[in-house]
Design an enzyme around this catalytic site. Structure first.
Site, PDB file in Angstrom:
ATOM      1  N   PRO A  10      47.562  34.782  30.811  1.00 30.16           N
ATOM      2  CA  PRO A  10      48.809  34.694  30.067  1.00 30.16           C
ATOM      3  C   PRO A  10      50.041  34.404  30.925  1.00 30.16           C
ATOM      4  O   PRO A  10      50.160  34.893  32.044  1.00 30.16           O
ATOM      5  CB  PRO A  10      48.941  36.081  29.414  1.00 30.16           C
ATOM      6  N   ASN A  11      50.893  33.579  30.349  1.00 28.62           N
ATOM      7  CA  ASN A  11      52.197  33.194  30.908  1.00 28.62           C
ATOM      8  C   ASN A  11      52.098  32.211  32.067  1.00 28.62           C
ATOM      9  O   ASN A  11      53.116  31.691  32.529  1.00 28.62           O
ATOM     10  CB  ASN A  11      53.016  34.428  31.339  1.00 28.62           C
ATOM     11  N   ARG A  18      58.970  29.833  34.973  1.00 32.72           N
ATOM     12  CA  ARG A  18      58.975  31.286  34.864  1.00 32.72           C
ATOM     13  C   ARG A  18      59.262  31.938  36.223  1.00 32.72           C
ATOM     14  O   ARG A  18      58.540  31.666  37.195  1.00 32.72           O
ATOM     15  CB  ARG A  18      57.570  31.689  34.405  1.00 32.72           C
ATOM     16  N   TYR A  23      57.143  32.889  41.451  1.00 31.04           N
ATOM     17  CA  TYR A  23      55.979  32.038  41.197  1.00 31.04           C
ATOM     18  C   TYR A  23      56.169  30.579  41.596  1.00 31.04           C
ATOM     19  O   TYR A  23      55.252  29.770  41.428  1.00 31.04           O
ATOM     20  CB  TYR A  23      55.589  32.127  39.715  1.00 31.04           C
ATOM     21  N   ASN A  72      42.660  33.677  37.699  1.00 29.87           N
ATOM     22  CA  ASN A  72      43.916  34.422  37.741  1.00 29.87           C
ATOM     23  C   ASN A  72      44.142  34.954  36.325  1.00 29.87           C
ATOM     24  O   ASN A  72      44.654  34.239  35.461  1.00 29.87           O
ATOM     25  CB  ASN A  72      45.086  33.533  38.184  1.00 29.87           C
ATOM     26  N   ALA A  75      48.554  39.114  33.827  1.00 29.49           N
ATOM     27  CA  ALA A  75      48.807  40.507  33.440  1.00 29.49           C
ATOM     28  C   ALA A  75      47.539  41.221  32.968  1.00 29.49           C
ATOM     29  O   ALA A  75      47.416  42.445  33.120  1.00 29.49           O
ATOM     30  CB  ALA A  75      49.876  40.551  32.355  1.00 29.49           C
ATOM     31  N   HIS A  78      45.470  43.748  35.104  1.00 32.69           N
ATOM     32  CA  HIS A  78      45.835  45.160  35.256  1.00 32.69           C
ATOM     33  C   HIS A  78      45.529  45.997  34.018  1.00 32.69           C
ATOM     34  O   HIS A  78      45.717  47.206  34.029  1.00 32.69           O
ATOM     35  CB  HIS A  78      47.336  45.268  35.574  1.00 32.69           C
ATOM     36  N   GLU A  96      38.901  36.222  42.433  1.00 25.79           N
ATOM     37  CA  GLU A  96      40.165  36.635  41.799  1.00 25.79           C
ATOM     38  C   GLU A  96      41.327  36.103  42.616  1.00 25.79           C
ATOM     39  O   GLU A  96      41.334  36.260  43.846  1.00 25.79           O
ATOM     40  CB  GLU A  96      40.213  38.177  41.758  1.00 25.79           C
ATOM     41  N   HIS A  98      45.759  35.633  42.867  1.00 27.84           N
ATOM     42  CA  HIS A  98      47.122  35.872  42.388  1.00 27.84           C
ATOM     43  C   HIS A  98      48.078  35.082  43.259  1.00 27.84           C
ATOM     44  O   HIS A  98      47.877  34.971  44.478  1.00 27.84           O
ATOM     45  CB  HIS A  98      47.483  37.362  42.435  1.00 27.84           C
ATOM     46  N   ILE A  99      49.104  34.572  42.615  1.00 23.27           N
ATOM     47  CA  ILE A  99      50.124  33.800  43.323  1.00 23.27           C
ATOM     48  C   ILE A  99      50.957  34.739  44.191  1.00 23.27           C
ATOM     49  O   ILE A  99      51.227  34.462  45.358  1.00 23.27           O
ATOM     50  CB  ILE A  99      51.007  33.065  42.292  1.00 23.27           C
ATOM     51  N   SER A 100      51.366  35.848  43.599  1.00 24.77           N
ATOM     52  CA  SER A 100      52.202  36.821  44.312  1.00 24.77           C
ATOM     53  C   SER A 100      51.326  37.882  44.973  1.00 24.77           C
ATOM     54  O   SER A 100      50.145  38.031  44.629  1.00 24.77           O
ATOM     55  CB  SER A 100      53.167  37.490  43.325  1.00 24.77           C
ATOM     56  N   ARG A 105      54.431  44.681  44.795  1.00 24.83           N
ATOM     57  CA  ARG A 105      55.233  44.733  43.566  1.00 24.83           C
ATOM     58  C   ARG A 105      55.048  46.090  42.874  1.00 24.83           C
ATOM     59  O   ARG A 105      54.639  47.056  43.503  1.00 24.83           O
ATOM     60  CB  ARG A 105      54.857  43.545  42.686  1.00 24.83           C
TER      61      ARG A 105
HETATM   62  C1  DQA Z   1      49.963  37.253  38.784  1.00 27.12           C
HETATM   63  C2  DQA Z   1      50.395  38.695  39.070  1.00 27.12           C
HETATM   64  C3  DQA Z   1      50.371  39.517  37.808  1.00 27.12           C
HETATM   65  O1  DQA Z   1      50.767  40.855  38.087  1.00 27.12           O
HETATM   66  C4  DQA Z   1      51.332  38.959  36.787  1.00 27.12           C
HETATM   67  O2  DQA Z   1      51.241  39.677  35.578  1.00 27.12           O
HETATM   68  C5  DQA Z   1      51.138  37.501  36.546  1.00 27.12           C
HETATM   69  C6  DQA Z   1      50.794  36.626  37.674  1.00 27.12           C
HETATM   70  C7  DQA Z   1      50.102  36.355  40.021  1.00 27.12           C
HETATM   71  O3  DQA Z   1      49.477  35.288  40.026  1.00 27.12           O
HETATM   72  O4  DQA Z   1      50.843  36.680  40.954  1.00 27.12           O
HETATM   73  O5  DQA Z   1      51.347  37.006  35.449  1.00 27.12           O
HETATM   74  O6  DQA Z   1      48.598  37.262  38.404  1.00 27.12           O
END
Ligand code: DQA
Length: 138
Positions: A10-11, A18, A23, A72, A75, A78, A96, A98-100, A105
């Site tokens: 999502p997102n 965003r 990101y 990825n 959200a 988690h 798995e 993640h960008i960040s 965080r």
């Molecule tokens: C994310 C990290 C997640 O905590 C966040 O909800 C995202 C992006 C990342 O790629 O850093 O939507 O997965």
């Protein structure tokens, strides 16, 4: 040729627009084209959904035939026992990403339902996290 799919949750369809300070300012579609060029030794597919069940359905679709999944779950990483169980239930290895750096965080981002059943985890390198994950399949 190895068949690999990148699955974004999502997102992540909003990448580029965003929270660019977290990101980045590149859209995923543009980045995906550059990955296809850089990893021409792999057959790459891409799927994105904002809907938990669609992500689970896609994991089931590809999870017994593809050579690798770069996931990825955003959200849902988690929160989703269902996506965690899907990763556990399929035979294709899941990386798995993640960008960040989720560990730098909020505390709620430190928990992952994917990690216990992932082959590996790459996080914190911006969009390059995806390239590093793909590298592991070469
Ligand atoms: C994310 C990290 C997640 O905590 C966040 O909800 C995202 C992006 C990342 O790629 O850093 O939507 O997965």
């Amino acid at each position: 040729m190895k068949k690999i799919i990148i699955i974004n949750g999502p997102n992540l369809n909003l990448l580029g627009k965003r929270e660019p300070e977290i990101y980045g300012s590149q859209s995923f579609e543009g980045y995906f084209k550059s990955l296809q060029q850089d990893f021409s030794a792999l057959e790459l597919d891409y799927f994105q959904s904002n809907i938990e069940g669609e992500l689970i359905d896609k994991l089931h679709d590809v999870g017994f035939s593809y050579d690798g999944i770069v996931l990825n779950a955003a959200a849902y990483t988690h929160t989703s026992v269902g996506i965690g169980d899907a990763v556990k239930g399929i035979s294709t290895p899941v990386i798995e990403v993640h960008i960040s750096n989720t560990y730098s965080r909020e505390e709620f981002r430190h928990q992952s339902f994917i990690s216990p059943n992932a082959k590996g985890v790459v996080l914190g390198f911006g969009l390059k996290s995806y390239a590093l994950a793909l590298q592991s399949f070469l």
